[in-house]
Motif scaffolding. Structure first.
Motif: not given
Length: 178
Positions: A140-151, A161-164, A173-177
């Motif tokens: 978020k600090k790097k201005k990369i948007r996600s499709l939801t506000d939180e995981a 969380i999915f990145l725009h 791109v989906e990031l997974e723990q």
């Protein structure tokens, strides 16, 4: 061993190989794989391995049969995930997985994808991170948007969380723990 080959061999074992090494092409030009648009992940989180490639399919049984009966892969039973609007089948490839996605209801995001792509196709890639909350804050600090506000909890029972795609070279791109 010439100097370029020797340097490449030494660099191959070095930490940060992909962020610093330059490879000499036959034309004598050099191509750098260093990051250009965004800084690397922070020391608080790091990117891990490819978890899966997700493929939207118009016929889940036909796609499952192809991977199971034709290619011989281990294929799970279909799992309905109403909270995500999809039914999912996992194809185990040993070193990673494929996730076959089929819409569960007409308001499913996969239904919209299949309206534009009748035969189906690659929907997203999922990459593991060691600290998803730190990753979300840093991106978020790097201005990369996600499709939801939180995981939220994904198909594997872990936070995702999915990145725009517009911020990720056109790829969802989906990031997974991990």
């Amino acid at each position: 061993m010439n100097g370029v080959v020797k340097a490449a061999a030494l660099a191959a074992g070095a930490t940060g190989f992909f962020s610093r090494v330059q490879t000499a092409a036959a034309t004598g030009r050099c191509f750098s794989t260093s990051q250009s648009l965004h800084q690397a992940s922070s020391p608080v989180w790091s990117l891990g391995q490819l978890n899966h490639v997700a493929i939207a399919v118009p016929d889940l049984e036909k796609a499952s049969s192809f991977y199971r009966d034709v290619l011989g892969a281990q294929v799970s039973e279909a799992v309905p995930l109403p909270e995500h609007g999809v039914s999912v089948v996992f194809v185990n490839l040993g070193n990673t997985k494929m996730e076959l996605l089929h819409p569960l209801g007409s308001d499913s995001p996969i239904a919209g994808f299949l309206q534009k792509n009748k035969a189906g196709g690659i929907h997203h890639v999922c990459i593991e991170v060691d600290n998803i909350n730190a990753a979300v804050m840093d991106l978020k600090k790097k201005k990369i948007r996600s499709l939801t506000d939180e995981a939220k909890i994904g198909a594997h029972g872990k936070p995702v969380i999915f990145l725009h795609p517009k911020d990720c070279g056109g790829v969802l791109v989906e990031l997974e723990q991990a």
